[in-house]
Design a protein around this motif. Structure first.
Motif, PDB file in Angstrom:
ATOM      1  N   GLY A   1       0.695  -1.258   0.031  1.00 26.99           N
ATOM      2  CA  GLY A   1       0.096  -0.132  -0.020  1.00 26.99           C
ATOM      3  C   GLY A   1       0.906   1.431  -0.050  1.00 26.99           C
ATOM      4  N   LYS A   2       0.621   2.306  -0.832  1.00 22.47           N
ATOM      5  CA  LYS A   2       1.262   3.485  -0.695  1.00 22.47           C
ATOM      6  C   LYS A   2       1.246   4.452   0.268  1.00 22.47           C
ATOM      7  CE  LYS A   2       0.517   4.031  -5.920  1.00 22.47           C
ATOM      8  NZ  LYS A   2       0.242   4.928  -6.948  1.00 22.47           N
ATOM      9  N   ASN A   3       0.273   4.183   0.994  1.00 26.66           N
ATOM     10  CA  ASN A   3      -0.061   4.945   2.397  1.00 26.66           C
ATOM     11  C   ASN A   3       0.160   4.050   3.616  1.00 26.66           C
ATOM     12  OD1 ASN A   3      -2.362   3.480   1.523  1.00 26.66           O
ATOM     13  ND2 ASN A   3      -3.551   4.803   2.887  1.00 26.66           N
ATOM     14  N   VAL A   4       0.986   2.846   3.455  1.00 32.33           N
ATOM     15  CA  VAL A   4       1.420   2.021   4.505  1.00 32.33           C
ATOM     16  C   VAL A   4       2.650   1.696   5.009  1.00 32.33           C
ATOM     17  CG1 VAL A   4       1.102  -0.337   5.286  1.00 32.33           C
ATOM     18  CG2 VAL A   4      -0.768   0.572   3.783  1.00 32.33           C
ATOM     19  N   GLU A   5       3.028   1.935   6.188  1.00 33.34           N
ATOM     20  CA  GLU A   5       4.450   1.455   6.549  1.00 33.34           C
ATOM     21  C   GLU A   5       4.391   0.238   7.250  1.00 33.34           C
ATOM     22  OE1 GLU A   5       8.017   3.114   9.659  1.00 33.34           O
ATOM     23  OE2 GLU A   5       5.671   3.567  10.269  1.00 33.34           O
ATOM     24  N   SER A   6       5.200  -0.541   6.931  1.00 37.87           N
ATOM     25  CA  SER A   6       5.506  -2.026   7.311  1.00 37.87           C
ATOM     26  C   SER A   6       6.683  -1.919   8.438  1.00 37.87           C
ATOM     27  CB  SER A   6       5.836  -2.926   6.215  1.00 37.87           C
ATOM     28  OG  SER A   6       4.641  -3.001   5.373  1.00 37.87           O
ATOM     29  N   ILE A   7       6.294  -2.171   9.835  1.00 39.97           N
ATOM     30  CA  ILE A   7       7.324  -2.049  10.753  1.00 39.97           C
ATOM     31  C   ILE A   7       7.648  -3.574  11.170  1.00 39.97           C
ATOM     32  CG2 ILE A   7       7.865  -1.148  13.194  1.00 39.97           C
ATOM     33  CD1 ILE A   7       5.463   0.767  12.427  1.00 39.97           C
ATOM     34  N   THR A   8       9.122  -3.759  11.133  1.00 40.54           N
ATOM     35  CA  THR A   8       9.490  -4.955  11.430  1.00 40.54           C
ATOM     36  C   THR A   8      10.591  -5.002  12.383  1.00 40.54           C
ATOM     37  OG1 THR A   8      10.562  -5.472   9.535  1.00 40.54           O
ATOM     38  CG2 THR A   8       8.758  -6.432   9.502  1.00 40.54           C
ATOM     39  N   PHE A   9      11.233  -6.007  13.066  1.00 41.92           N
ATOM     40  CA  PHE A   9      12.357  -5.831  13.920  1.00 41.92           C
ATOM     41  C   PHE A   9      13.429  -6.886  13.755  1.00 41.92           C
ATOM     42  CE2 PHE A   9       8.853  -3.340  15.817  1.00 41.92           C
ATOM     43  CZ  PHE A   9       9.442  -2.239  16.199  1.00 41.92           C
ATOM     44  N   GLY A  10      14.392  -6.868  14.369  1.00 44.83           N
ATOM     45  CA  GLY A  10      15.525  -7.916  14.554  1.00 44.83           C
ATOM     46  C   GLY A  10      15.431  -8.661  15.533  1.00 44.83           C
ATOM     47  N   GLU A  11      14.300  -9.301  15.801  1.00 41.28           N
ATOM     48  CA  GLU A  11      14.135 -10.147  17.232  1.00 41.28           C
ATOM     49  C   GLU A  11      14.970 -11.166  17.234  1.00 41.28           C
ATOM     50  OE1 GLU A  11      10.009  -8.818  15.221  1.00 41.28           O
ATOM     51  OE2 GLU A  11      11.706  -9.957  14.597  1.00 41.28           O
ATOM     52  N   HIS A  12      15.465 -11.813  16.065  1.00 48.31           N
ATOM     53  CA  HIS A  12      16.463 -12.806  16.169  1.00 48.31           C
ATOM     54  C   HIS A  12      17.844 -12.409  16.793  1.00 48.31           C
ATOM     55  CE1 HIS A  12      16.852 -10.563  12.520  1.00 48.31           C
ATOM     56  NE2 HIS A  12      18.120 -11.309  12.077  1.00 48.31           N
ATOM     57  N   GLU A  13      18.198 -10.923  16.315  1.00 49.83           N
ATOM     58  CA  GLU A  13      19.315 -10.740  16.822  1.00 49.83           C
ATOM     59  C   GLU A  13      19.354 -10.421  18.261  1.00 49.83           C
ATOM     60  OE1 GLU A  13      20.983  -8.187  12.932  1.00 49.83           O
ATOM     61  OE2 GLU A  13      19.917  -6.988  14.604  1.00 49.83           O
ATOM     62  N   GLY A  14      18.238  -9.655  18.874  1.00 46.90           N
ATOM     63  CA  GLY A  14      17.925  -9.455  20.228  1.00 46.90           C
ATOM     64  C   GLY A  14      17.984 -10.865  21.031  1.00 46.90           C
ATOM     65  N   SER A  15      17.424 -11.837  20.342  1.00 45.72           N
ATOM     66  CA  SER A  15      17.289 -13.316  20.922  1.00 45.72           C
ATOM     67  C   SER A  15      18.562 -13.631  20.916  1.00 45.72           C
ATOM     68  CB  SER A  15      16.335 -14.097  20.159  1.00 45.72           C
ATOM     69  OG  SER A  15      15.008 -13.352  20.432  1.00 45.72           O
ATOM     70  N   TYR A  16      19.481 -13.642  20.073  1.00 43.42           N
ATOM     71  CA  TYR A  16      20.804 -14.132  20.297  1.00 43.42           C
ATOM     72  C   TYR A  16      21.479 -13.747  21.487  1.00 43.42           C
ATOM     73  CZ  TYR A  16      25.755 -14.987  18.687  1.00 43.42           C
ATOM     74  OH  TYR A  16      27.100 -15.183  18.495  1.00 43.42           O
TER      75      TYR A  16
END
Length: 343
Positions: free
Chosen positions: A133-148
């Motif tokens: 979507g042109k008016n959508v932000e997709s927010i993701t995280f480096g959960e795997h890095e913190g979990s490491y």
């Protein structure tokens, strides 16, 4: 009849109350003036008082209100909702004039995509998933890095050399937590045993069932596991309660610094650390961008290198291994260690 713990009852009651209040509009704020009423925040199951994922998002909304004068309205999902129910929640916020509207949790991906098309002048976001979507932000995280890093800490603090991971729902997102944790444990102690289990295979009740997590944690403790990392939202409260009942056992929290959570205060001496996922930072960033007239859209990933995820130090329980944790973090940030996203 199974006994239900105090923290389980409190968590369910709080979530139910949060849904009732927000559904009736009683927790919404008045218009901030003009057409934009402020931030519309649609929580995942468990509500803002889950002491974990949703609460992190809520802190971002609170900061936006305090520092930017940006009001908000919060609504909460129920267990096992349909797409239609999620769409209705997002639609109601957009139609009422809230902008941006954020779906907190991967379950909102499809509904955000659909509703955003119907409201092209409103900025939407989804946390923990990628939506078109042109008016959508997709927010993701480096959960795997913190979990490491959590895995490194678990291995270094375990006396039995047996540690456990409890996931709320067995899906790609929670597998990132598992993968990073297992890799970190093995990096710090190749001989350590890691047991990974899930509460539910594909039911989002896994994020809202403290009793199930408590039972799972008890089983792990009985098998000799002495450090347990739980990535299961509100359910994790039950796991922490079980761990606190056993001497020389440690819990690792998730998403928020759970040592600092008032609702978990009596268990904090058993909370070794937490993998903090700074959803609050992402929420605040988006609100500010909308207020400034330059809304963020497209994919945005918050990683270890930019503070998107971190390992909490509250309580001082990992101070004695700080140098080793700092070295592990540097290896990840510098690219010397590539953390897996799948077990």
């Amino acid at each position: 009849m199974r006994r239900v713990s105090t923290i389980t009852v409190a968590g369910i009651a709080t979530a139910a109350l949060a849904f009732t209040l927000t559904a009736c509009g009683e927790s919404s704020t008045e218009s901030s003036g003009g057409k934009n009423k402020g931030l519309g925040l649609a929580f995942d199951v468990g509500g803002r008082d889950d002491h974990s994922f949703n609460e992190s998002a809520a802190r971002g909304a609170d900061k936006a209100e305090k520092e930017l004068g940006f009001k908000n309205k919060m609504m909460t999902a129920k267990n096992s909702e349909t797409e239609a129910e999620r769409e209705q929640r997002l639609n109601s916020l957009a139609e009422a004039g809230y902008n941006p509207v954020i779906g907190v949790g991967f379950n909102y991906q499809k509904s955000v995509e659909k509703v955003a098309k119907d409201h092209p002048d409103t900025t939407f976001a989804v946390v923990d998933s990628v939506a078109a979507g042109k008016n959508v932000e997709s927010i993701t995280f480096g959960e795997h890095e913190g979990s490491y890093l959590a895995g490194v800490a678990a291995a270094l603090k375990s006396k039995s050399h047996k540690v456990g991971f409890i996931g709320g729902v067995n899906n790609a997102l929670i597998q990132k937590f598992q993968a990073g944790f297992e890799q970190g444990v093995k990096a710090a102690d190749p001989k350590a045993q890691v047991v990974s289990q899930y509460l539910y295979p594909n039911n989002d009740k896994g994020f809202n069932d403290p009793a199930a997590a408590k039972d799972k944690a008890k089983g792990m403790l009985d098998s000799g596991i002495d450090v347990i990392y739980t990535a299961a939202g509100l359910s994790g409260n039950g796991s922490i309660e079980a761990i606190a009942g056993k001497n020389d056992a440690w819990a690792i929290g998730v998403d928020s610094d759970q040592y600092q959570q008032p609702g978990l205060e009596k268990y904090k001496d058993h909370i070794l650390t937490s993998v903090v996922k700074n959803v609050d930072v992402a929420v605040f960033d988006l609100v500010k961008s909308v207020k400034d007239g330059k809304p963020i859209t497209g994919p945005k990933t918050y990683l270890l290198k930019d503070g998107g995820v971190s390992l909490a130090t509250s309580g001082g329980h990992i101070d004695d291994i700080k140098d080793k944790l700092d070295a592990a973090k540097k290896d990840v940030v510098d690219g010397k260690v590539k953390v897996k996203t799948q077990p």
